[in-house]
Write a protein that holds these residues in place. Structure first.
Motif, PDB file in Angstrom:
ATOM      1  N   UNK A  17       0.839  -1.203   0.000  1.00 20.40           N
ATOM      2  CA  UNK A  17       0.000   0.000   0.000  1.00 20.40           C
ATOM      3  C   UNK A  17       0.870   1.248   0.000  1.00 20.40           C
ATOM      4  N   UNK A  18       1.904   1.242   0.834  1.00 13.46           N
ATOM      5  CA  UNK A  18       2.818   2.384   0.886  1.00 13.46           C
ATOM      6  C   UNK A  18       3.502   2.593  -0.464  1.00 13.46           C
ATOM      7  N   UNK A  19       3.935   1.527  -1.111  1.00 15.58           N
ATOM      8  CA  UNK A  19       4.581   1.635  -2.424  1.00 15.58           C
ATOM      9  C   UNK A  19       3.612   2.172  -3.475  1.00 15.58           C
ATOM     10  N   UNK A  20       2.374   1.727  -3.419  1.00 15.87           N
ATOM     11  CA  UNK A  20       1.348   2.206  -4.365  1.00 15.87           C
ATOM     12  C   UNK A  20       1.185   3.719  -4.266  1.00 15.87           C
ATOM     13  N   UNK A  21       1.069   4.226  -3.050  1.00 10.51           N
ATOM     14  CA  UNK A  21       0.919   5.673  -2.864  1.00 10.51           C
ATOM     15  C   UNK A  21       2.214   6.391  -3.224  1.00 10.51           C
ATOM     16  N   UNK A  22       3.357   5.781  -2.915  1.00  6.78           N
ATOM     17  CA  UNK A  22       4.641   6.394  -3.269  1.00  6.78           C
ATOM     18  C   UNK A  22       4.758   6.556  -4.784  1.00  6.78           C
ATOM     19  N   UNK A  23       4.349   5.537  -5.533  1.00  9.23           N
ATOM     20  CA  UNK A  23       4.415   5.633  -6.994  1.00  9.23           C
ATOM     21  C   UNK A  23       3.492   6.723  -7.524  1.00  9.23           C
ATOM     22  N   UNK A  24       2.382   6.930  -6.848  1.00  8.51           N
ATOM     23  CA  UNK A  24       1.443   7.986  -7.280  1.00  8.51           C
ATOM     24  C   UNK A  24       1.916   9.373  -6.884  1.00  8.51           C
ATOM     25  N   UNK A  25       2.557   9.485  -5.726  1.00  5.68           N
ATOM     26  CA  UNK A  25       2.897  10.813  -5.208  1.00  5.68           C
ATOM     27  C   UNK A  25       4.367  11.187  -5.348  1.00  5.68           C
ATOM     28  N   UNK A  26       5.251  10.205  -5.299  1.00 12.02           N
ATOM     29  CA  UNK A  26       6.674  10.487  -5.316  1.00 12.02           C
ATOM     30  C   UNK A  26       7.191  10.975  -3.972  1.00 12.02           C
ATOM     31  N   UNK A  27       6.345  10.953  -2.955  1.00  6.46           N
ATOM     32  CA  UNK A  27       6.707  11.451  -1.629  1.00  6.46           C
ATOM     33  C   UNK A  27       6.646  10.293  -0.631  1.00  6.46           C
ATOM     34  N   UNK A  28       7.804   9.817  -0.145  1.00  7.82           N
ATOM     35  CA  UNK A  28       7.783   8.658   0.757  1.00  7.82           C
ATOM     36  C   UNK A  28       7.089   8.935   2.088  1.00  7.82           C
ATOM     37  N   UNK A  29       7.222  10.156   2.610  1.00  7.65           N
ATOM     38  CA  UNK A  29       6.556  10.483   3.884  1.00  7.65           C
ATOM     39  C   UNK A  29       5.044  10.493   3.723  1.00  7.65           C
ATOM     40  N   UNK A  30       4.569  11.098   2.636  1.00  5.24           N
ATOM     41  CA  UNK A  30       3.134  11.126   2.373  1.00  5.24           C
ATOM     42  C   UNK A  30       2.612   9.705   2.192  1.00  5.24           C
ATOM     43  N   UNK A  31       3.368   8.895   1.482  1.00  3.49           N
ATOM     44  CA  UNK A  31       2.958   7.506   1.248  1.00  3.49           C
ATOM     45  C   UNK A  31       2.806   6.753   2.571  1.00  3.49           C
ATOM     46  N   UNK A  32       3.753   6.932   3.467  1.00  3.35           N
ATOM     47  CA  UNK A  32       3.681   6.272   4.773  1.00  3.35           C
ATOM     48  C   UNK A  32       2.491   6.787   5.570  1.00  3.35           C
ATOM     49  N   UNK A  33       2.295   8.109   5.559  1.00  2.77           N
ATOM     50  CA  UNK A  33       1.165   8.698   6.298  1.00  2.77           C
ATOM     51  C   UNK A  33      -0.172   8.167   5.788  1.00  2.77           C
ATOM     52  N   UNK A  34      -0.332   8.114   4.477  1.00  2.00           N
ATOM     53  CA  UNK A  34      -1.606   7.659   3.905  1.00  2.00           C
ATOM     54  C   UNK A  34      -1.818   6.175   4.179  1.00  2.00           C
ATOM     55  N   UNK A  35      -0.757   5.381   4.078  1.00  2.00           N
ATOM     56  CA  UNK A  35      -0.892   3.949   4.380  1.00  2.00           C
ATOM     57  C   UNK A  35      -1.314   3.759   5.838  1.00  2.00           C
ATOM     58  N   UNK A  36      -0.688   4.514   6.747  1.00  2.46           N
ATOM     59  CA  UNK A  36      -1.059   4.412   8.157  1.00  2.46           C
ATOM     60  C   UNK A  36      -2.496   4.870   8.378  1.00  2.46           C
TER      61      UNK A  36
END
Length: 162
Positions: A17-36
């Motif tokens: 899930x975190x990787x999916x959001x990271x690929x969409x956003x390019x922001x690792x912190x945002x990806x982690x926050x959204x997954x959480x």
């Protein structure tokens, strides 16, 4: 869903899930926050996904959170651009009036009843609906409506009729 099942779901899908959001956003912190946040919603709302449909549900929730976050950022950027454009085109008198109004607004917010201020800021700054505010504060929607009404009445008195 009990704690063990939730932990298994988290362990199985968090990284994907975190990787999916990271690929969409390019922001690792945002990806982690959204997954959480996605897993928090599952836990808080007591959602028990059907077997075999967990991934689809998680990715749908995460996608919705991402889009909502993106829209909020766009609104904030447009607002900031309009403020910069407005401020740069203001005369000195208008700039003074703007700064005075901003100061009075901040003063009015700080003098507002805390319960009303919290509801007002959750609605206006965070963009939450009354139902979401009621859920977050564990109060009724009617209580949110009343506090918002009182907050707006207070601001009107402080800013307009002062």
């Amino acid at each position: 869903m009990d704690q063990t099942q939730f932990k298994q779901l988290f362990d199985q899908f968090f990284e994907r899930l975190r990787n999916y959001i990271f690929y969409r956003s390019g922001d690792p912190e945002l990806a982690t926050d959204i997954a959480q946040e996605t897993f928090m919603r599952i836990w808080e709302k007591g959602i028990d996904p059907d077997k075999g449909k967990e991934k689809a549900l998680l990715f749908k929730i995460a996608g919705d959170i991402f889009v909502s976050n993106y829209r909020k950022q766009q609104v904030a950027l447009r607002f900031a651009d309009s403020i910069i454009q407005t401020n740069s085109s203001l005369s000195t008198d208008d700039q003074i009036s703007y700064n005075e109004l901003k100061h009075r607004y901040e003063k009015a917010l700080s003098g507002m009843n805390e319960m009303q201020r919290v509801v007002f800021l959750m609605s206006r700054n965070d963009g939450l609906k009354y139902q979401e505010i009621a859920s977050n504060l564990d109060i009724s929607v009617k209580a949110v409506e009343k506090r918002m009404s009182k907050a707006l009445e207070y601001l009107d008195k402080q800013l307009v009729h002062e």
